[in-house]
Design a protein around this motif. Structure first.
Motif, mmCIF file in Angstrom:
data_model
loop_
_atom_site.group_PDB
_atom_site.id
_atom_site.type_symbol
_atom_site.label_atom_id
_atom_site.label_comp_id
_atom_site.label_asym_id
_atom_site.label_seq_id
_atom_site.Cartn_x
_atom_site.Cartn_y
_atom_site.Cartn_z
ATOM 1 N N SER A 57 15.449 8.883 9.918
ATOM 2 C CA SER A 57 14.213 8.953 8.998
ATOM 3 C C SER A 57 13.438 10.110 9.814
ATOM 4 O O SER A 57 12.806 10.695 8.680
ATOM 5 N N LEU A 58 13.613 10.470 10.884
ATOM 6 C CA LEU A 58 12.831 11.832 11.029
ATOM 7 C C LEU A 58 13.268 13.082 10.441
ATOM 8 O O LEU A 58 12.971 13.899 10.025
ATOM 9 N N VAL A 59 14.874 13.094 10.198
ATOM 10 C CA VAL A 59 15.672 14.215 9.841
ATOM 11 C C VAL A 59 15.268 14.191 8.101
ATOM 12 O O VAL A 59 14.919 15.193 7.479
ATOM 13 N N ARG A 60 15.089 12.871 7.641
ATOM 14 C CA ARG A 60 14.631 12.906 6.199
ATOM 15 C C ARG A 60 13.278 13.440 5.779
ATOM 16 O O ARG A 60 12.819 14.098 5.159
ATOM 17 N N ALA A 61 12.270 13.150 7.154
ATOM 18 C CA ALA A 61 10.729 13.450 7.091
ATOM 19 C C ALA A 61 10.931 14.919 6.914
ATOM 20 O O ALA A 61 9.895 15.655 6.547
ATOM 21 N N ALA A 62 11.784 15.728 7.975
ATOM 22 C CA ALA A 62 11.610 17.114 8.047
ATOM 23 C C ALA A 62 12.055 17.850 6.717
ATOM 24 O O ALA A 62 11.412 19.010 6.490
ATOM 25 N N ALA A 63 12.684 17.221 5.735
ATOM 26 C CA ALA A 63 12.794 17.807 4.536
ATOM 27 C C ALA A 63 11.823 17.452 3.353
ATOM 28 O O ALA A 63 11.439 18.273 2.340
ATOM 29 N N ILE A 64 10.888 16.876 3.777
ATOM 30 C CA ILE A 64 9.655 16.149 2.948
ATOM 31 C C ILE A 64 8.241 17.072 3.450
ATOM 32 O O ILE A 64 7.476 17.339 2.574
#
Ligand code: 1HN
Length: 373
Positions: A57-64
């Motif tokens: 989820s943190l990796v996904r947040a980094a893209a957002i």
């Protein structure tokens, strides 16, 4: 007789309506503030979060989102459905996992809520706390006492990830929350790097000209190397039946807790350790720094591995197991113990039956697996 009863009912109805309109409440109609039999019980469920869910989820947040004007912090709060709608793992503590990518700055701000950070991944990013740059290495504990300016900067080549623990729900319930943004990006350094570790870091010595004791630890970083050594040394000579080799981080000026509202522990569960169950009035949020094992909470088994988090509500019976025959497990935790101790509310009981071990009646997944949906 019938007429008398009817008129009494009428009189009391009028009475209850009248006292309510006068701003009073009959105590005999109020509910008791706790269990009527005087036996404590967990008021809400424990909770578990797996590292794989958090990291993904943190990796996904980094893209957002990027830290800055759109998202002051790229941090995911850990939410226990048992305390909803508060986005927190317990009713007194907030926990989040934060990621700062190479080159990013999480701008400075301050709030009356105090924070602790336990470093999980990356090496060498800086948290600036009231002008003191503190470098971050996995296993370090860093304090941000209430109302200190703080911001984060990652000038390294790798993402930096850490656990944030805060006393947000407690301070909110006291209506004592205040927040202020810093007018610039990062509050500037006014001290050398790791200044307070240079002053107090030995753990058993302090400058002779410093006589004052403060409720807030003047040492703001507790480096992992020293923590690990202390636990391994203690393991040679002593342990607790309930927590195995457990140590509380201490304020070097008092020997007490590091902050007035939050305590911090590091626990070494030796290979094949199986502690006895107990319960206490405080709640605890755990991060599995190293190793794997289980914690049995009111008969429900939570299996955990490196990186996972779990939260224990007040008054739950709990015992810990390290199932490895060769590797120690290291559990970091933060708790609300200082509040309970200073208010005289701390209670603790040992589990007296079955040699101090609970019967396992369910796995966490079977009991609570769907509770977040
Ligand atoms: C906060 O200020 C930080 O400063 C991290 O890094 C997590 C979670 C809730 C409220 C404030 C930070 C937070 C937070």
């Amino acid at each position: 007789m019938a007429i008398e009863q009817a008129s009494l009912t009428e009189i009391s109805d009028v009475f209850y309506r009248d006292v309510q309109s006068l701003g009073m409440s009959p105590l005999w109609r109020s509910t008791q503030p706790g269990p009527r039999d005087g036996v404590p019980a967990a008021p809400y469920q424990p909770c578990h979060w797996s590292w794989s869910d958090i990291e993904r989820s943190l990796v996904r947040a980094a893209a957002i989102v990027k830290p800055g004007p759109e998202a002051e912090r790229r941090a995911l709060q850990l939410c226990n459905p048992g305390v909803a709608p508060s986005p927190s793992p317990t009713h007194t503590l907030t926990a989040a996992v934060q990621m700062v990518m190479p080159g990013e700055i999480a701008p400075s701000h301050r709030h009356t809520m105090a924070a602790i950070r336990f470093i999980i991944q990356g090496d060498g990013a800086i948290t600036m706390v009231n002008g003191e740059p503190l470098s971050m290495t996995p296993g370090d504990l860093i304090l941000t006492p209430g109302w200190c300016w703080h911001g984060h900067i990652n000038r390294t080549e790798a993402p930096m990830i850490w656990m944030d623990g805060l006393d947000v729900p407690l301070v909110r319930s006291l209506k004592a929350g205040l927040y202020e943004g810093y007018p610039d990006e990062l509050h500037p350094a006014t001290k050398p790097i790791d200044h307070s570790v240079s002053r107090y870091g030995s753990g058993h010595l302090r400058p002779v000209w410093e006589q004052t004791s403060t409720k807030i630890s003047p040492m703001l970083k507790f480096p992992w190397a020293q923590t690990e050594q202390s636990l391994r040394d203690l393991a040679k000579v002593d342990s607790s039946p309930f927590d195995d080799v457990a140590m509380q981080y201490t304020n070097p000026s008092t020997g007490g807790h590091v902050l007035p509202t939050m305590g911090c522990w590091m626990q070494l569960l030796r290979p094949e350790a199986h502690t006895r169950a107990h319960r206490h009035s405080t709640c605890h949020v755990y991060h599995v720094f190293r190793g794997s094992g289980s914690t049995i909470v009111d008969g429900v088994q939570i299996d955990w591995k490196q990186g996972d988090f779990f939260a224990l509500p007040p008054d739950c019976w709990h015992e810990h197991l390290n199932r490895s025959s060769s590797e120690p497990a290291f559990l970091f935790s933060t708790n609300d113990l200082p509040v309970f101790e200073s208010l005289g509310l701390y209670r603790e009981d040992a589990y007296a039956e079955r040699d101090g071990h609970q019967e396992v009646v369910a796995s966490y997944a079977a009991r609570y697996g769907d509770s977040r949906n």
